[in-house]
Design an enzyme around this catalytic site. Structure first.
Site, PDB file in Angstrom:
ATOM      1  N   HIS A  29     -30.942   1.558 -48.395  1.00 32.65           N
ATOM      2  CA  HIS A  29     -30.159   2.723 -48.842  1.00 32.65           C
ATOM      3  C   HIS A  29     -29.957   3.648 -47.648  1.00 32.65           C
ATOM      4  CE1 HIS A  29     -28.407   5.584 -51.495  1.00 32.65           C
ATOM      5  NE2 HIS A  29     -29.462   5.998 -52.169  1.00 32.65           N
ATOM      6  N   HIS A  37     -22.184  -3.658 -49.770  1.00 34.52           N
ATOM      7  CA  HIS A  37     -22.311  -2.513 -50.691  1.00 34.52           C
ATOM      8  C   HIS A  37     -22.252  -3.031 -52.121  1.00 34.52           C
ATOM      9  CE1 HIS A  37     -21.597   1.438 -52.478  1.00 34.52           C
ATOM     10  NE2 HIS A  37     -22.032   1.924 -51.332  1.00 34.52           N
ATOM     11  N   ASP A  96     -23.095   3.486 -43.317  1.00 30.58           N
ATOM     12  CA  ASP A  96     -24.190   3.554 -42.342  1.00 30.58           C
ATOM     13  C   ASP A  96     -23.914   2.813 -41.043  1.00 30.58           C
ATOM     14  OD1 ASP A  96     -26.088   3.382 -45.245  1.00 30.58           O
ATOM     15  OD2 ASP A  96     -26.099   5.082 -43.876  1.00 30.58           O
TER      16      ASP A  96
HETATM   17  C1  SDX Z   1     -25.914   3.095 -48.899  1.00 29.60           C
HETATM   18  O1  SDX Z   1     -24.994   2.655 -53.738  1.00 29.60           O
HETATM   19  C2  SDX Z   1     -24.466   3.457 -52.884  1.00 29.60           C
HETATM   20  O2  SDX Z   1     -23.442   4.071 -53.157  1.00 29.60           O
HETATM   21  C3  SDX Z   1     -25.221   3.626 -51.565  1.00 29.60           C
HETATM   22  C4  SDX Z   1     -24.545   4.462 -50.510  1.00 29.60           C
HETATM   23  C5  SDX Z   1     -24.453   5.913 -50.903  1.00 29.60           C
HETATM   24  O3  SDX Z   1     -23.585   6.608 -50.358  1.00 29.60           O
HETATM   25  O4  SDX Z   1     -25.344   6.385 -51.682  1.00 29.60           O
HETATM   26  O5  SDX Z   1     -23.236   3.950 -50.260  1.00 29.60           O
HETATM   27  C6  SDX Z   1     -25.341   4.433 -49.194  1.00 29.60           C
HETATM   28  O6  SDX Z   1     -27.048   2.841 -49.254  1.00 29.60           O
HETATM   29  C7  SDX Z   1     -25.044   2.076 -48.215  1.00 29.60           C
HETATM   30  C8  SDX Z   1     -25.740   0.675 -48.096  1.00 29.60           C
HETATM   31  C9  SDX Z   1     -26.678   0.717 -46.900  1.00 29.60           C
HETATM   32  N1  SDX Z   1     -27.500  -0.483 -46.839  1.00 29.60           N
HETATM   33  C10 SDX Z   1     -27.319  -1.421 -45.901  1.00 29.60           C
HETATM   34  O7  SDX Z   1     -26.425  -1.398 -45.059  1.00 29.60           O
HETATM   35  C11 SDX Z   1     -28.361  -2.535 -45.915  1.00 29.60           C
HETATM   36  C12 SDX Z   1     -27.660  -3.893 -45.752  1.00 29.60           C
HETATM   37  N2  SDX Z   1     -26.887  -4.149 -46.955  1.00 29.60           N
HETATM   38  C13 SDX Z   1     -27.542  -4.856 -48.020  1.00 29.60           C
HETATM   39  O8  SDX Z   1     -28.885  -5.014 -48.037  1.00 29.60           O
HETATM   40  C14 SDX Z   1     -26.758  -4.934 -49.309  1.00 29.60           C
HETATM   41  O9  SDX Z   1     -25.459  -5.188 -48.991  1.00 29.60           O
HETATM   42  C15 SDX Z   1     -26.845  -3.745 -50.247  1.00 29.60           C
HETATM   43  C16 SDX Z   1     -28.251  -3.354 -50.511  1.00 29.60           C
HETATM   44  C17 SDX Z   1     -26.111  -2.592 -49.685  1.00 29.60           C
HETATM   45  C18 SDX Z   1     -26.187  -4.161 -51.564  1.00 29.60           C
HETATM   46  O10 SDX Z   1     -26.927  -5.196 -52.068  1.00 29.60           O
HETATM   47  P1  SDX Z   1     -26.534  -5.950 -53.452  1.00 29.60           P
HETATM   48  O11 SDX Z   1     -25.317  -5.358 -54.053  1.00 29.60           O
HETATM   49  O12 SDX Z   1     -27.762  -6.028 -54.280  1.00 29.60           O
HETATM   50  O13 SDX Z   1     -26.104  -7.340 -52.924  1.00 29.60           O
HETATM   51  P2  SDX Z   1     -27.108  -8.557 -52.722  1.00 29.60           P
HETATM   52  O14 SDX Z   1     -28.322  -8.117 -51.953  1.00 29.60           O
HETATM   53  O15 SDX Z   1     -27.308  -9.217 -54.041  1.00 29.60           O
HETATM   54  O16 SDX Z   1     -26.247  -9.515 -51.753  1.00 29.60           O
HETATM   55  C19 SDX Z   1     -25.226 -10.346 -52.287  1.00 29.60           C
HETATM   56  C20 SDX Z   1     -25.102 -11.477 -51.261  1.00 29.60           C
HETATM   57  C21 SDX Z   1     -26.439 -12.141 -50.944  1.00 29.60           C
HETATM   58  O17 SDX Z   1     -26.127 -13.436 -50.449  1.00 29.60           O
HETATM   59  P3  SDX Z   1     -26.503 -14.742 -51.379  1.00 29.60           P
HETATM   60  O18 SDX Z   1     -27.909 -14.522 -51.894  1.00 29.60           O
HETATM   61  O19 SDX Z   1     -25.458 -14.687 -52.469  1.00 29.60           O
HETATM   62  O20 SDX Z   1     -26.363 -15.912 -50.453  1.00 29.60           O
HETATM   63  O21 SDX Z   1     -24.664 -10.922 -50.007  1.00 29.60           O
HETATM   64  C22 SDX Z   1     -25.687 -11.093 -49.029  1.00 29.60           C
HETATM   65  C23 SDX Z   1     -26.987 -11.361 -49.779  1.00 29.60           C
HETATM   66  O22 SDX Z   1     -27.872 -12.135 -48.984  1.00 29.60           O
HETATM   67  N3  SDX Z   1     -25.761  -9.831 -48.287  1.00 29.60           N
HETATM   68  C24 SDX Z   1     -25.887  -9.740 -46.975  1.00 29.60           C
HETATM   69  C25 SDX Z   1     -25.830  -8.362 -46.693  1.00 29.60           C
HETATM   70  N4  SDX Z   1     -25.695  -7.681 -47.832  1.00 29.60           N
HETATM   71  C26 SDX Z   1     -25.651  -8.593 -48.822  1.00 29.60           C
HETATM   72  N5  SDX Z   1     -26.033 -10.697 -46.012  1.00 29.60           N
HETATM   73  C27 SDX Z   1     -26.123 -10.225 -44.754  1.00 29.60           C
HETATM   74  N6  SDX Z   1     -26.082  -8.925 -44.416  1.00 29.60           N
HETATM   75  C28 SDX Z   1     -25.936  -7.969 -45.348  1.00 29.60           C
HETATM   76  N7  SDX Z   1     -25.896  -6.700 -45.001  1.00 29.60           N
END
Ligand code: SDX
Length: 431
Positions: free
Chosen positions: A271, A310, A366
């Site tokens: 997050h 996201h 981010d």
């Molecule tokens: C913020 O919710 C909000 O609005 C948050 C925010 C706000 O203003 O409040 O926008 C701020 O928190 C932005 C997000 C910051 N976080 C990151 O940048 C961390 C990296 N991103 C992830 O960990 C992920 O994308 C999330 C946590 C942001 C979202 O996760 P989800 O929706 O639960 O998606 P998921 O983990 O189920 O992923 C779906 C697929 C998976 O692959 P498979 O299992 O299907 O093979 O996408 C892949 C994940 O492995 N994946 C990524 C990835 N994010 C998701 N693979 C590589 N790198 C990534 N960053």
């Protein structure tokens, strides 16, 4: 159950043969309408199961509108692009909390109120001085926001409009002060008191960077870039930390304690902690020609590309676009960050690679923000703190909406029990 002939879901429960019509309102069905479908054996009503709330609306809200597919973000109906271009953070905080843009008098009064509540009780300085010199500033912020509740015992009167407003103002006013005190503590430097002659972002820069000069003069280009970053981070619908503020606030605790819960949730690397993780990731990659190998490691599942992806945006985060532009303004003053070319190369390769395209992973808020904070001289551990400062106005707007929402009550989800049942206690010598 559906009463009239409006849109509805007609379902048949194969366990009992029972049918039900579930009313569809605002694109949703009410989970409690499922209770009418009983399990013939246990008699218990049907329940929905949605770990991490992937497809659950927990509230009605008029604060922020997101369209994840189109990459649209609007605060109280105003597009984020227009607010970033024309507004200020304090005006946006007023908009989020009061629901409309202020008149000149309203903005002047709001600015005066916020500006004259920036000081914190001297005991909070001693509180922060009790931390180790290398304590993470988010941990110090989390603790000191919670500690604020002990200085304002009347804050528990959450239904008293006047009392509530005084603490809404205090939270917005004091977050930069607590954040700056945490930064100065990490540096072993004397804490700088607020300078009420300066703007909201200018005062924060002064409390962070003032050394021996009589009066800190912020560079107006950096002051404006920080104000834009604060606008972009102010609210974002029902994200993890806002959901935490709403859930904790639903117990009718004071707003300082509810916001402390938001700081705690934002601290996580998935997050608000992602901006810190992005910078550490860019430093670890080290050079543009090592980006391809890093991407291979991400695709192999060794790690995540921080700052990408996201839950809602399945398109480019509109905030990331604006921040990328703000980078240019800041770099004009500070010089271009050597990490920029690594970030640009990462984005270029990822946006052309099917692993990211198929998962609809785009840069989020981010991905570039850390480059600005780093260029401002902030250490990476301060980046989530820079997120928490402006998000305080969004947390408060959502908290107020929750407190006044007649549909809301204490948040208490149910579970699917998977443990053992009805065991007999064995004395320790019999185990
Ligand atoms: C913020 O919710 C909000 O609005 C948050 C925010 C706000 O203003 O409040 O926008 C701020 O928190 C932005 C997000 C910051 N976080 C990151 O940048 C961390 C990296 N991103 C992830 O960990 C992920 O994308 C999330 C946590 C942001 C979202 O996760 P989800 O929706 O639960 O998606 P998921 O983990 O189920 O992923 C779906 C697929 C998976 O692959 P498979 O299992 O299907 O093979 O996408 C892949 C994940 O492995 N994946 C990524 C990835 N994010 C998701 N693979 C590589 N790198 C990534 N960053």
């Amino acid at each position: 159950m559906s009463e009239g002939s409006g849109p509805h879901l007609s379902v048949t429960d194969s366990r009992s043969g029972e049918t039900a019509e579930l009313a569809i309102t605002d694109g949703t069905i009410r989970a409690t309408d499922l209770l009418g479908l009983k399990d013939p054996e246990s008699g218990s009503g049907l329940r929905s199961y949605d770990p991490a709330f992937m497809n659950t609306a927990a509230c009605r809200s008029a604060v922020t509108y997101l369209d994840g597919e189109a990459g649209v973000l609007q605060y109280r109906g105003y597009p984020i692009e227009q607010l970033a271009e024309h507004s200020t953070y304090l005006e946006v905080a007023y908009l989020l909390i009061h629901g409309e843009l202020p008149t000149p008098d309203q903005l002047s009064n709001w600015t005066h109120e916020v500006t004259t509540h920036t000081f914190v009780h001297e005991n909070l300085k001693s509180f922060i001085q009790g931390f180790r010199y290398d304590a993470h500033p988010m941990g110090m912020l989390l603790a000191s926001v919670g500690a604020l509740s002990t200085f304002y015992p009347d804050a528990i009167e959450i239904h008293d409009q006047e009392i509530r407003r005084s603490h809404v103002v205090r939270l917005i006013s004091k977050m930069p002060t607590l954040a700056a005190f945490a930064y100065r503590h990490n540096r072993g430097m004397p804490y700088v008191y607020p300078d009420n002659d300066l703007s909201y972002p200018g005062n924060f820069l002064s409390m962070v960077y003032k050394i021996a000069e009589l009066k800190y003069q912020p560079d107006p280009r950096l002051e404006r870039a920080l104000d834009v970053l604060f606008i972009l981070h102010a609210d974002h619908e029902q994200n993890c930390s806002t959901s935490a503020v709403r859930a904790v606030g639903s117990s009718q605790v004071d707003p300082y304690s509810a916001v402390a819960a938001g700081v705690a949730a934002l601290y996580g690397p998935l997050h608000g902690g992602a901006n810190e993780a992005v910078l550490r990731m860019l430093r670890r990659i080290g050079s543009k020609d090592r980006v391809a190998d890093f991407i291979d490691g991400v695709k192999a599942g060794n790690e995540r590309l921080m700052g990408f992806g996201h839950r809602v945006y399945k398109n480019y985060d509109p905030r990331a676009k604006i921040i990328k532009k703000a980078c240019d303004d800041v770099f004009e003053v500070t010089g271009v960050s050597p990490l920029l070319e690594i970030a640009v190369e990462l984005e270029k390769i990822a946006l052309e690679d099917d692993y990211f395209i198929s998962r609809k992973l785009y840069p989020n808020v981010d991905f570039y923000s850390g480059l600005i904070y780093e260029s401002l001289g902030m250490p990476a551990e301060m980046f989530p703190v820079m997120f928490a400062i402006p998000r305080t106005s969004g947390w408060i707007a959502q908290w107020l909406e929750m407190v006044d929402d007649p549909e809301q009550k204490i948040a208490r989800p149910r579970q699917i029990y998977t443990g053992q049942r009805d065991l007999n206690y064995a004395p320790i010598d019999a185990r």
